[in-house]
Motif scaffolding. Sequence first.
Motif, mmCIF file in Angstrom:
data_model
loop_
_atom_site.group_PDB
_atom_site.id
_atom_site.type_symbol
_atom_site.label_atom_id
_atom_site.label_comp_id
_atom_site.label_asym_id
_atom_site.label_seq_id
_atom_site.Cartn_x
_atom_site.Cartn_y
_atom_site.Cartn_z
ATOM 1 N N HIS A 67 2.219 9.887 24.575
ATOM 2 C CA HIS A 67 1.237 10.803 25.157
ATOM 3 C C HIS A 67 1.977 12.019 25.683
ATOM 4 N N SER A 68 1.520 13.209 25.304
ATOM 5 C CA SER A 68 2.204 14.429 25.701
ATOM 6 C C SER A 68 1.764 14.930 27.073
ATOM 7 N N GLY A 69 0.648 14.419 27.586
ATOM 8 C CA GLY A 69 0.141 14.881 28.862
ATOM 9 C C GLY A 69 -1.128 15.705 28.729
ATOM 10 N N TYR A 70 -1.430 16.148 27.517
ATOM 11 C CA TYR A 70 -2.656 16.900 27.279
ATOM 12 C C TYR A 70 -3.789 15.947 26.918
ATOM 13 N N PHE A 71 -5.019 16.392 27.133
ATOM 14 C CA PHE A 71 -6.181 15.551 26.832
ATOM 15 C C PHE A 71 -6.257 15.259 25.340
ATOM 16 N N GLY A 72 -6.479 13.998 25.026
ATOM 17 C CA GLY A 72 -6.670 13.602 23.632
ATOM 18 C C GLY A 72 -5.411 13.620 22.800
ATOM 19 N N SER A 73 -4.245 13.607 23.417
ATOM 20 C CA SER A 73 -3.009 13.707 22.639
ATOM 21 C C SER A 73 -2.304 12.366 22.467
ATOM 22 N N THR A 74 -3.026 11.272 22.657
ATOM 23 C CA THR A 74 -2.417 9.961 22.483
ATOM 24 C C THR A 74 -2.229 9.683 20.998
ATOM 25 N N LYS A 75 -1.018 9.299 20.631
ATOM 26 C CA LYS A 75 -0.718 8.954 19.248
ATOM 27 C C LYS A 75 -0.147 7.546 19.236
ATOM 28 N N SER A 76 -0.439 6.829 18.175
ATOM 29 C CA SER A 76 0.074 5.465 18.073
ATOM 30 C C SER A 76 0.742 5.269 16.725
ATOM 31 N N VAL A 77 1.742 4.388 16.722
ATOM 32 C CA VAL A 77 2.466 4.036 15.510
ATOM 33 C C VAL A 77 2.547 2.519 15.464
ATOM 34 N N LYS A 78 2.227 1.942 14.321
ATOM 35 C CA LYS A 78 2.299 0.482 14.162
ATOM 36 C C LYS A 78 3.758 0.051 14.036
ATOM 37 N N MET A 79 4.017 -1.171 14.428
ATOM 38 C CA MET A 79 5.372 -1.704 14.369
ATOM 39 C C MET A 79 5.876 -1.771 12.921
ATOM 40 N N THR A 80 4.991 -2.055 11.968
ATOM 41 C CA THR A 80 5.419 -2.120 10.564
ATOM 42 C C THR A 80 5.932 -0.772 10.078
ATOM 43 N N GLU A 81 5.263 0.317 10.486
ATOM 44 C CA GLU A 81 5.714 1.654 10.088
ATOM 45 C C GLU A 81 7.076 1.971 10.691
ATOM 46 N N LEU A 82 7.263 1.649 11.961
ATOM 47 C CA LEU A 82 8.549 1.894 12.608
ATOM 48 C C LEU A 82 9.663 1.081 11.960
ATOM 49 N N LEU A 83 9.373 -0.146 11.596
ATOM 50 C CA LEU A 83 10.383 -1.017 10.995
ATOM 51 C C LEU A 83 10.796 -0.503 9.621
ATOM 52 N N GLU A 84 9.842 0.052 8.862
ATOM 53 C CA GLU A 84 10.165 0.566 7.531
ATOM 54 C C GLU A 84 10.847 1.925 7.599
ATOM 55 N N LYS A 85 10.274 2.856 8.377
ATOM 56 C CA LYS A 85 10.761 4.237 8.388
ATOM 57 C C LYS A 85 11.950 4.443 9.315
ATOM 58 N N ASN A 86 11.869 3.903 10.535
ATOM 59 C CA ASN A 86 12.868 4.211 11.544
ATOM 60 C C ASN A 86 13.137 2.993 12.426
ATOM 61 N N PRO A 87 13.884 1.993 11.921
ATOM 62 C CA PRO A 87 14.154 0.814 12.760
ATOM 63 C C PRO A 87 14.994 1.138 13.988
ATOM 64 N N GLU A 88 15.761 2.223 13.941
ATOM 65 C CA GLU A 88 16.576 2.607 15.092
ATOM 66 C C GLU A 88 15.692 2.899 16.306
ATOM 67 N N LYS A 89 14.585 3.596 16.071
ATOM 68 C CA LYS A 89 13.672 3.940 17.161
ATOM 69 C C LYS A 89 13.019 2.688 17.742
ATOM 70 N N LEU A 90 12.675 1.736 16.880
ATOM 71 C CA LEU A 90 12.072 0.485 17.337
ATOM 72 C C LEU A 90 13.020 -0.274 18.264
ATOM 73 N N TYR A 91 14.277 -0.358 17.900
ATOM 74 C CA TYR A 91 15.268 -1.059 18.721
ATOM 75 C C TYR A 91 15.494 -0.326 20.047
ATOM 76 N N LYS A 92 15.538 0.993 20.010
ATOM 77 C CA LYS A 92 15.752 1.753 21.247
ATOM 78 C C LYS A 92 14.556 1.633 22.182
ATOM 79 N N LEU A 93 13.331 1.645 21.631
ATOM 80 C CA LEU A 93 12.142 1.487 22.469
ATOM 81 C C LEU A 93 12.113 0.118 23.141
ATOM 82 N N ALA A 94 12.453 -0.922 22.376
ATOM 83 C CA ALA A 94 12.436 -2.272 22.929
ATOM 84 C C ALA A 94 13.522 -2.451 23.984
ATOM 85 N N THR A 95 14.696 -1.891 23.743
ATOM 86 C CA THR A 95 15.797 -2.025 24.697
ATOM 87 C C THR A 95 15.534 -1.216 25.950
#
Length: 140
Positions: free
Chosen positions: A79-107
């Motif tokens: 969420h950027s802080g502006y109204f209606g700016s919530t974005k979501s990403v599924k875990m499957t997409e993160l695992l396929e495209k960018n597993p580094e980000k998934l590990y950093k978010l979890a840690t």
Amino acid sequence: MKFTKIASPEQIERNWVLIDAEGKTFGRLITEVATRLRGKDKPYFTPNVDCGDFVVIINASKAKFNGAGKVANKEYFTHSGYFGSTKSVKMTELLEKNPEKLYKLATRGMLPKTKLGRAMLKKLKVYAGEEHPHTAQIAK
């Protein structure tokens, strides 16, 4: 009188730890990584000092996930802080495209939410494959 020893930043010895994620359970792997980054596995652990080691994770995309439908249903929100700016990403997409980000978010969720926690997270290096540029540091 006996006093508890408090480690100063000059006394801390940092090692490089290589962890292969292939076949390991994701959550248990992340708890081990967070413990090493924080330095809680060392006898001179001090809560207000960065005592942890550098951690390199290879084969990040080959970890196991337990739980029925966890990978398909879990979402990460931004969420950027502006109204209606919530974005979501599924875990499957993160695992396929960018597993580094998934590990950093979890840690990041297991580390302190302070400047010290951000400094600890910078010592985490994640790679989707087997190759990594830190062979010189780990070969010690």
